[in-house]
Design an enzyme around this catalytic site. Sequence first.
Site, short mmCIF file in Angstrom:
data_model
loop_
_atom_site.label_atom_id
_atom_site.label_comp_id
_atom_site.label_asym_id
_atom_site.label_seq_id
_atom_site.Cartn_x
_atom_site.Cartn_y
_atom_site.Cartn_z
N GLU A 130 0.84 -1.16 -0.12
CA GLU A 130 -0.16 -0.19 0.11
C GLU A 130 0.73 1.17 -0.22
O GLU A 130 1.96 1.42 0.79
CB GLU A 130 -0.80 0.24 1.39
N GLU A 154 -15.47 3.58 15.83
CA GLU A 154 -16.66 4.07 15.77
C GLU A 154 -17.82 3.11 15.92
O GLU A 154 -18.88 3.63 16.18
CB GLU A 154 -16.89 4.97 14.79
#
Lengths: 672, 672
Positions: free
Chosen positions: B64, B204
């Site tokens: 990445e 979250e």
Amino acid sequence: TPKLQKLFLAVAACDSSGASNSGCESSKESSRSSTPVLDTDRTDRLRDKMRRRTESGDHWFSLEFFPPRTASGAVNLISRFDRMGSGGPLFIDVTWHPAGDPGSDKETSSMMIASTAVNYCGLESILHLTCCNQTKEKITGYLSKAKRLGLKNIMALRGDPMGADWEEEEAGFNYATDLVKHIRCEFDDYFDICVAGYPTGHPEAESYDEDLRHLKEKVDAGADFIITQLFFRADTFLKFVRDCRAIGITCPILPGIFPIQGYQSLRQLVKLSKLEVPEEIMQVIEPIKDNDAAIRNYGIEQAVGMCRVLLESGEVPGLHFYTLNREVATMEVLRQLGLWIEDPRRTLPWAVSAHPKRKVEDVRPIFWASRPKSYIYRTQDWDDFPNGRWGNSSSPAFGELNDYYLFYLKSKSSKDALLKMWGEELTSEQSVYEVFTSYITAQPNVAGHKVMCLPWNDDPLAPETNLLKDELDKVNRRGVLTINSQPSINGKPSSDPIVGWGPPGGYVFQKAYLEFFTSSENVTALLKVLKKYEPRVNYHIVNVHGQNTTNAHDMQPNAVTWGIFPGREIVQPTVVDPVSFLYWKDEAFALWIEQWAKLYEDESPSRMIIKYIHDNYFLVNLVDNDFPLDNCLWQVIDDMFELLDNPPEEQPAEQTAEQPNDEQSDKEQPGK
Amino acid sequence: TPKLQKLFLAVAACDSSGASNSGCESSKESSRSSTPVLDTDRTDRLRDKMRRRTESGDHWFSLEFFPPRTASGAVNLISRFDRMGSGGPLFIDVTWHPAGDPGSDKETSSMMIASTAVNYCGLESILHLTCCNQTKEKITGYLSKAKRLGLKNIMALRGDPMGADWEEEEAGFNYATDLVKHIRCEFDDYFDICVAGYPTGHPEAESYDEDLRHLKEKVDAGADFIITQLFFRADTFLKFVRDCRAIGITCPILPGIFPIQGYQSLRQLVKLSKLEVPEEIMQVIEPIKDNDAAIRNYGIEQAVGMCRVLLESGEVPGLHFYTLNREVATMEVLRQLGLWIEDPRRTLPWAVSAHPKRKVEDVRPIFWASRPKSYIYRTQDWDDFPNGRWGNSSSPAFGELNDYYLFYLKSKSSKDALLKMWGEELTSEQSVYEVFTSYITAQPNVAGHKVMCLPWNDDPLAPETNLLKDELDKVNRRGVLTINSQPSINGKPSSDPIVGWGPPGGYVFQKAYLEFFTSSENVTALLKVLKKYEPRVNYHIVNVHGQNTTNAHDMQPNAVTWGIFPGREIVQPTVVDPVSFLYWKDEAFALWIEQWAKLYEDESPSRMIIKYIHDNYFLVNLVDNDFPLDNCLWQVIDDMFELLDNPPEEQPAEQTAEQPNDEQSDKEQPGK
């Protein structure tokens, strides 16, 4: 640096600015891979080839034939085309006989013979066409058909009026000039057109000068070159050429050469053409008129002498021969003149078809190597032909081959001859093996007859296959019935007399190939052996029912013949394509029945033996990918025999899982 | 013989009846030559490649990267792609930063970086895409653009809400699931879709289980595989995989590996991702936090240890690395794991572009061998790419190369570095020759700097060219300024570490090639010498004004590299194409000015010397067609020098006709 400019002789078509502008951009749509790589000749028209040969000062010859009367005559004529084609004629032409249904689909028609010469024999051909007593519609029909069949050249003739009451027709064709005009009008520049010239004047012409004026009209109407009527003295022709040039005829004028081959044929021809045989010739011939050989020898000598004068005159770029459909005399004249090409350079390993649609074709599957006409027949409807690369398994479908008796596919041998070669009576599979062995070794069979062909191979063994003779002999004796093979070649010069092909200065290569029928017992052993040869050997094995196995990666084709040439891309004219192989196997198996079994009575033991092989044997192909090493395919077969002779101790479990009980099937076999 | 059936393991796609019926007939329309011959991988989707590698048990890795901040950062990243691409990643991915104009055409945008990786570096790439705060139209626009640029894989992410007042939108994108659904709805199955997994739960998310359910939704919406957030313990990941499998997630789950590379970067990442660094790691790191090398070594050791556990678990087919755009740590981890491919097998001699449109491409002109990105750029608009054969001179037009400063075409070196290598000041043509010689010999120039690149070659000499070093040195000293060459090769194994390419078990071949700039005086002599080498040597000689001469037959391309492989058609990946050469020469001459002359002040002697060469020298290419013999091209050059050193006695007549008075042109030359 303009000073250097004069050094640059060969200026490329695209210069710097042209290349980056519209000149080349417009070709962006064109298919990149549709360009012929090998032989620019193949794209050219006859008149261009003729011009180039003339400019190079390289003399050439052409051959005239007439259509045969019978179907077997057609078979013979086609194989004569193949033989005489190998001597390198610039073209052949086929005459037109209004009484013989010349435009039909009959195997004896002028149209079919010329079409076969182009499509199946790869010969540049001219079709004669006569116009008198024909409607425009009929003529246009003939021309359209000729074009559709791939014919590109027409010899435009008036023809002999039929019946005594012939009169000029107002809007019809009265002269060859009308036909030339009609061709140009209806087909524009598509055809190259040839017309006839008469060195002593046309017999019906009012005068020699009048006839010359007619010839000028024909040329002005659009003819590209002239072939003359036969004549007996070089001077006759040379004067005629001078006279033609004097009145402004500038196109090539080819002398028609007639080697005298016999007393009767000479008399007949002279009568038909209303020619006079010179006294000095008659004086020689009359005394020997019953001695055919003597007349033929004289004819050869006379023709050679006359041709030498013609060629030395500088006025004659090439010679046109009236062959009367015979080989010996014309070939001998050409040999003595040094025009016959004994060992023609092959453009590709196979004969290229002269059909314009196939002009870019440069790849074929190896399976049809000995049956190129069948391959051409089965692919005649393809829209485009493999060029540069065969491509993957999504290749176009092959046409069915149901009729093995089309005249251009038919065996040259009679049923009687075939029975002598392949056995009046077969007693076992072994007697079939012996036929193969006799063919391979060129030794007579038990009945004393040489086996000159097999159903898969209508000609004696190729010189290249001869390289493998000993090995082939050995394996055929044991029932590995080979029908196609090639040795490995690691870079021989393209000029090699046996394996060479393509332009000079190149190198040709081959992977070893072997294709054979063999029993299921042998295949069982072979498959075990082949595991040891992964990935060196590619194989494909199939029976008549379509059961097949292969280790071809992704069903991709394997190039087995290729050539590297100066200033060219790589050419790879033969591939082993797994998908095409499944089409070929239908044909290969059918030949057992169609060509061999059917020689025998229904239900006869001989027929049953062939039928058994057809139903039970497998067709196998093997490729040795390691072309720089010694061919390992013989070792593969040896290993197979070794395994059959000395089977390993069998594990009971394995027997059930892997080995079919082949003992059983022997009992079903007839003739054992 | 049904008994044999069980032996036939590999049953071909077409059996007997299928082959002669509709199954294959429907493919009659398909283009025969549009099939890739070499690497089936090139036609496949990422998910298929991943599946095959997983099934084979062959571990792989992926990398990445994030987009760079500056243009020079982009140049560096692209050359990092080239270096890290050579280790054999299955794919790379490029992150998406909404604040950085990620979908624009800027050289620093995610879109352009990912597109460059695919098109110019040949890397299978995934483009990240975040959806929150974006309209459907905007997202569809990005996806359409990605598709147009050749991107085939999307990592679908929600992204971080911008601003504190973010609320869920009724019809908008609130979760990655919405984006996955949108991609499938608008683009059907075109893209492979990857989604993110959180081994410790999304920060979250209400709970770990709740987060797993969200992941299941993403997969059910159409995602093909999962890449996880980084983690520090193998167990964390392995438990996560078990939990995923338990709720029915069956797709591949790739662990995100983060080799710790420094104290600050670790802290920053942990803060952003709201991850907790395990106590045992913090205990090691805290004491050495100011010792970068020590931390990096620890990071490598820790990552290697964790990866070993993962790979040995059998649950992990491949590893995904967060590189932080750095090379050393990731490469070292991969090397220690044995996953880095030191000497990758080359599919073709040049790097294949990963753009789906180019997947069949397997032939290129040799001229761009050292400038493949320029070739790709100039041919990007082609509708189809050469496959199997280059074809004739009617090749598609090349795009203009006006901007030599596109980030993917730009030299990696700064102006300062270039001046050091190529000379702060040039005093004569000889000083240009010395630059070439220094480059060839890898010896420092007079100022003591190594010449690591030339305008035509941004990298040091290839190992293959090293084979020719001594000869190249000798001729460059005398003003034969070589920019491209290859030795002849007569059948080396495809596995050869220097010249090998293509599948195993094959053989590769080359014709010797030499390309150079040289003065018009040399060309005058060379053309005389070349007459002796007809037809063995093909040549093409052109100056900047487009004056050119060649002996290429019919302007046909010459294949100079080819390979023969088991079960394949011939592959010929490089050709010398006379028409392409005229496009190349514009580029090759322009590089003198654009990359070299412009380093110096306008009107400066240094610039004038380069300008003189640009205006007066010729670009020459030579091919020795006789690849089995010793390369004769050096002899050609030697003969040219010999002729220049010992000119024959001149005939007065010849002087006018053939020899431009080259003495004059010397006087126009500056710096002598």
